[in-house]
Scaffold this motif. Structure first.
Motif, short mmCIF file in Angstrom:
data_model
loop_
_atom_site.label_atom_id
_atom_site.label_comp_id
_atom_site.label_asym_id
_atom_site.label_seq_id
_atom_site.Cartn_x
_atom_site.Cartn_y
_atom_site.Cartn_z
N ASN A 208 35.17 57.02 -45.00
CA ASN A 208 35.72 56.23 -43.89
C ASN A 208 34.63 55.51 -43.12
O ASN A 208 34.79 54.35 -42.72
CB ASN A 208 36.51 57.15 -42.96
N ILE A 209 33.49 56.19 -42.90
CA ILE A 209 32.38 55.55 -42.19
C ILE A 209 31.83 54.38 -43.00
O ILE A 209 31.58 53.29 -42.47
CB ILE A 209 31.28 56.58 -41.90
N LEU A 216 32.80 45.95 -40.89
CA LEU A 216 32.06 45.34 -39.79
C LEU A 216 31.08 44.30 -40.28
O LEU A 216 30.95 43.21 -39.71
CB LEU A 216 31.32 46.44 -39.01
N LEU A 217 30.38 44.60 -41.36
CA LEU A 217 29.44 43.64 -41.93
C LEU A 217 30.16 42.39 -42.42
O LEU A 217 29.70 41.26 -42.20
CB LEU A 217 28.67 44.29 -43.09
N GLU A 218 31.31 42.59 -43.06
CA GLU A 218 32.07 41.42 -43.52
C GLU A 218 32.54 40.58 -42.34
O GLU A 218 32.58 39.36 -42.42
CB GLU A 218 33.26 41.89 -44.36
N GLY A 219 32.88 41.25 -41.22
CA GLY A 219 33.25 40.50 -40.03
C GLY A 219 32.10 39.68 -39.48
O GLY A 219 32.28 38.53 -39.06
N PHE A 220 30.90 40.26 -39.49
CA PHE A 220 29.73 39.51 -39.05
C PHE A 220 29.45 38.32 -39.97
O PHE A 220 29.06 37.24 -39.52
CB PHE A 220 28.51 40.42 -39.00
N GLU A 221 29.63 38.54 -41.26
CA GLU A 221 29.39 37.44 -42.20
C GLU A 221 30.40 36.31 -41.98
O GLU A 221 30.05 35.13 -42.07
CB GLU A 221 29.47 37.97 -43.62
N ARG A 222 31.65 36.68 -41.69
CA ARG A 222 32.64 35.63 -41.38
C ARG A 222 32.27 34.89 -40.11
O ARG A 222 32.45 33.68 -40.00
CB ARG A 222 34.03 36.25 -41.27
N SER A 223 31.74 35.62 -39.14
CA SER A 223 31.32 34.99 -37.89
C SER A 223 30.17 34.02 -38.14
O SER A 223 30.11 32.95 -37.54
CB SER A 223 30.89 36.07 -36.88
N SER A 235 21.99 42.30 -37.14
CA SER A 235 22.20 43.64 -36.61
C SER A 235 23.30 44.36 -37.37
O SER A 235 23.22 45.55 -37.61
CB SER A 235 22.54 43.56 -35.11
N GLY A 236 24.35 43.63 -37.74
CA GLY A 236 25.41 44.25 -38.53
C GLY A 236 24.91 44.67 -39.89
O GLY A 236 25.26 45.73 -40.41
N ALA A 237 24.04 43.85 -40.50
CA ALA A 237 23.49 44.21 -41.80
C ALA A 237 22.64 45.46 -41.70
O ALA A 237 22.67 46.33 -42.56
CB ALA A 237 22.67 43.04 -42.35
N ALA A 238 21.85 45.55 -40.59
CA ALA A 238 21.03 46.75 -40.41
C ALA A 238 21.90 47.98 -40.21
O ALA A 238 21.57 49.07 -40.66
CB ALA A 238 20.10 46.55 -39.21
N LEU A 239 23.02 47.78 -39.54
CA LEU A 239 23.91 48.91 -39.28
C LEU A 239 24.49 49.48 -40.55
O LEU A 239 24.63 50.68 -40.71
CB LEU A 239 25.04 48.45 -38.35
N SER A 240 24.82 48.62 -41.49
CA SER A 240 25.48 49.09 -42.70
C SER A 240 24.52 49.43 -43.82
O SER A 240 24.92 50.00 -44.82
CB SER A 240 26.47 48.04 -43.20
N ALA A 241 23.24 49.07 -43.64
CA ALA A 241 22.31 49.26 -44.74
C ALA A 241 22.09 50.72 -45.07
O ALA A 241 21.89 51.10 -46.22
CB ALA A 241 20.97 48.60 -44.40
N SER A 242 22.11 51.59 -44.03
CA SER A 242 21.79 52.99 -44.25
C SER A 242 22.91 53.75 -44.95
O SER A 242 22.69 54.83 -45.46
CB SER A 242 21.47 53.67 -42.91
N SER A 243 24.10 53.24 -44.93
CA SER A 243 25.22 53.96 -45.56
C SER A 243 26.16 52.97 -46.22
O SER A 243 27.30 52.84 -45.85
CB SER A 243 25.97 54.79 -44.51
#
Length: 540
Positions: A208-209, A216-223, A235-243
Motif C-alpha cells: 500500500n505504501i 504521488l509520483l505520477e501526480g507530480f509528473e502530471r503536474s 521532491s516527489g521522485a526522491a520520496l518514492s525512490a526509496s520504496s
C-alpha cells in the motif's frame, strides 16, 4: 549498565562533582537539573563558553547554546573508547538470543549520545548495530517469534527508525523497509497462523505504501506536464525512490512469496487475505502463467473451504490480468470436466466471466466472450451435471446476456434457442432462457437498441419461431402421451398383481404426470409471453 554509564548523575563513579562557590550556587541551580531523552540528564551545565571537538575525533564541538554537560560528554567518550557500542552489537548477535523488547532497550543508548558524538562516529556505530539487528532477525526461530506480540515488533521498528534518523543514516528509509519486510517474511514462514497473518499484513502494508508513493509520483509528473514547478516533481521522485514498486516486486519474486502462500503451508485464512499481493504483481506484469498455474493446482484435492477461498481470490484477480493470462485462466477452468463441477465451480465460472468480459484489457474489437459457451453446454439435458447445476448454469447465462455489455450476444443466443427448440431437446430450460433474454429488450425502441416487439417479429419471420414452437409441441404431446400410457399400463398390471410393485408403479406414473404438467406450463407461459408482447398471428 550502558544507560548508567551514559549519565552524569552524582551517584556514578565516573562523575566528579565540580567545586562551585557558595555565591554561585543559586545561579548553577537555575541552569541545571534539566533532562531529556536526546541529550541525557544534566545536573550541571557549563554553558559559559563553547568547546571544540576533542582531539580523538569522538565528540563533536559544543556550542554555547548546547544544553549538554561536559561530564556527560566525558562519560560518552569513555563508553565509546571502552567498546561499549561494540559490546551492544556483540550481545545482540550472541546466543541465547534476546527478546525483541531487550533488543529495543539496547538500542536506546544510541539515542542518548546523538547530541555528543561526532556525526561520522555515530553513523559508524549505527551502521554496525543495524547490521546486527538484521542478522538477529534472520536468526530468530519459530518458537521465539511465537513468544513475541505485534506490539513488541512495532516498538522495535519505531526505536530503530529513531536511531537511523538520529544518525542521518544513508538510505535509512530503505534500510528500515528492508528490515520490515525481512521480519514480515520471517513471520510468514512460521507454522503459527497468527504470526503468518501478521507477516502477510505487513507485506500488504508495504504494498500500500509503495502504491501510494507511485501514485504521488505520477501526480507530480502530471503536474510537470501541465507546467507546474519542477522542484515539486524532484521532491516527489526522491520520496518514492526509496520504496519503489519495482524494488518491492523484485523482493516478492526473490523470496517466492506467492509460492510460500500457496505451497505446503496452504491455509484458507492466509489465502483469503493475499489478494492484494497477487493483484499488485498482476498490475505490474509480474504475475506469469507459471504462478497462475501454481495457484490453480493448489486447489486440487483440497477441502471445500480452501477450494472456495482460492476460487474467490482468482475471481478478484481476474480484473487485473492481461489478455494472455485471461486466456490461461480460462483454459484452466475449462480443463475441469462437467462431471466434477460443483456449485463453487459454477460460481468461479460466473465470477471469472463477469470480470473477464468487462476487463479493460479485453479489447472491444475481437472481444472474448468468456464462459458463455460453457454455461450453454452445461444447461443441456445431455450434460453430466445435476439438475440443480443445470438450473444454476441457465440462470448465470441469462444474467450475463441481460447485461448491457453482452447485448451483442443476445441475438446469436436466441437463434441457438430456436435451433434447440427445433431439435426438441432441453426445451423447458431453453424457453426459460429465451424469455429472460427477450425481457432484457426495452418495450419501446431506443437509439441503437431494438424493442422487444421488434425482436419477436424478427424471430417469427426470420427464424419461424411459432412454426418451430408448435412442431415441438405436437412432437412432445405425442411422446408424452405414449409414455404416460405405457406407465399407466404398468401401473394397472401391478395393481392387478398386487404386492410391493404396485406402489412403485403408481409413484412413477404420478411423477411422470407432474413432470408432464410442468413441461406443458413452461410451453404455455412462453407462448403467452410472445403473443402478449408482439402482434404475432397464429396460422393454425
Amino acid at each position: 549498565s550502558a544507560l548508567r554509564v551514559l549519565s552524569d548523575g552524582p551517584n556514578h563513579h565516573f562523575y566528579t562533582q565540580p567545586s562551585v562557590p557558595r555565591e554561585l550556587t543559586s545561579a548553577v541551580d537555575s541552569h541545571s537539573l534539566s533532562s531529556g531523552e536526546g541529550s541525557g540528564s544534566d545536573d550541571y551545565v557549563d554553558n559559559v563558553e563553547s568547546e571544540p571537538p576533542d582531539e580523538d575525533g569522538v565528540l563533536r564541538g559544543l556550542a554555547p547554546s548546547d544544553d549538554v554537560s561536559r561530564f556527560y560528554r566525558s562519560n560518552v567518550k569513555f563508553f565509546v573508547q571502552m567498546g561499549g557500542f561494540d559490546a551492544i552489537v556483540e550481545r545482540i548477535g550472541r546466543v541465547p538470543l534476546l527478546s525483541l523488547t531487550a533488543v529495543r532497550m539496547l538500542l536506546r543508548p544510541y539515542l542518548k549520545v546523538k547530541e555528543a558524538l561526532q556525526h561520522t562516529v555515530l553513523q559508524a556505530c549505527v551502521s554496525s548495530v543495524h547490521e546486527a539487528v538484521v542478522r538477529y532477525v534472520d536468526s530468530l526461530t519459530d518458537e521465539q517469534l511465537k513468544q513475541e506480540d505485534r506490539k513488541s515488533i512495532s516498538e522495535l521498528h519505531k526505536v530503530l527508525s529513531a536511531v537511523l534518523h538520529a544518525a542521518r543514516f544513508p538510505h535509512g528509509l530503505a534500510a528500515l523497509e528492508q528490515l520490515h519486510l525481512t521480519l514480515a517474511l520471517k513471520c510468514l514462514k512460521t507454522p503459527n497462523l497468527e504470526k503468518r497473518l501478521f507477516g502477510l499484513n505487513d507485506i500488504k502494508e508495504a504494498i500500500n505504501i509503495a502504491v501510494r508513493k507511485q501514485e504521488l509520483l505520477e501526480g507530480f509528473e502530471r503536474s510537470e506536464r501541465k507546467g507546474r514547478a519542477v522542484g515539486e516533481v524532484s521532491s516527489g521522485a526522491a520520496l518514492s525512490a526509496s520504496s519503489s514498486a519495482d524494488l518491492l516486486i523484485a523482493w516478492l519474486q526473490r523470496e517466492h512469496v506467492v509460492e510460500l502462500i500457496f505451497g505446503e503451508g496452504l491455509h484458507d485464512q492466509i489465502v483469503r487475505r493475499c489478494v492484494e499481493v497477487l493483484c499488485f504483481l498482476a498490475m505490474h506484469n509480474a504475475l506469469d502463467a507459471r504462478l497462475l498455474a501454481l495457484i490453480w493446482r493448489s486447489s486440487h484435492d483440497k477441502h471445500e473451504s480452501v477450494k472456495q477461498a482460492i476460487y474467490l481470490v482468482l475471481i478478484d484477480l481476474t480484473g487485473h490480468l492481461p489478455l494472455q493470462l485471461l486466456d490461461e485462466l480460462y483454459a484452466l477452468i475449462k480443463s475441469v470436466p462437467f462431471s466434477e463441477y460443483s456449485t463453487h465451480t459454477v460460481s468461479l465460472l460466473r465470477g471469472f466471466a463477469i470480470s473477464a468480459i468487462q476487463s479493460p484489457l479485453n479489447p472491444a474489437r475481437g472481444k472474448r466472450w468468456y464462459g458463455i459457451n460453457e454455461l450453454w453446454e452445461m444447461m443441456q439435458e445431455r450434460s453430466p451435471v445435476s439438475p440443480e447445476l443445470r438450473v444454476m448454469a441457465s440462470n448465470v447465462l441469462a444474467e450475463l446476456l441481460t447485461w448491457t455489455v453482452c447485448s451483442t450476444q443476445r441475438a446469436p443466443m436466441l437463434r441457438r434457442c430456436v435451433s434447440l427448440l427445433e431439435c426438441g431437446t432441453s426445451v423447458p430450460q431453453t424457453l426459460r432462457l429465451a424469455m429472460r433474454v427477450l425481457s432484457s429488450y426495452p418495450c419501446k425502441p431506443r437509439k441503437k437498441t431494438e424493442s422487444l416487439q421488434q425482436v419477436l417479429v424478427w424471430l417469427a419471420e426470420k427464424c419461424e419461431l411459432l412454426d418451430v414452437f408448435f412442431s415441438d409441441f405436437t412432437r412432445y404431446h405425442a411422446a408424452a402421451a405414449g409414455r404416460l400410457a405405457s406407465l399407466a399400463a404398468v401401473a394397472d398390471a401391478a395393481r392387478a398383481a398386487g404386492g410391493v410393485r404396485e406402489g412403485a408403479a403408481l409413484l412413477s406414473l404420478r411423477s411422470a404426470r407432474m413432470q408432464h404438467l410442468q413441461h406443458l406450463q413452461e410451453r404455455l407461459d412462453f407462448l403467452h409471453f410472445c403473443l402478449v408482447s408482439a402482434p404475432l398471428q397464429l396460422q393454425r
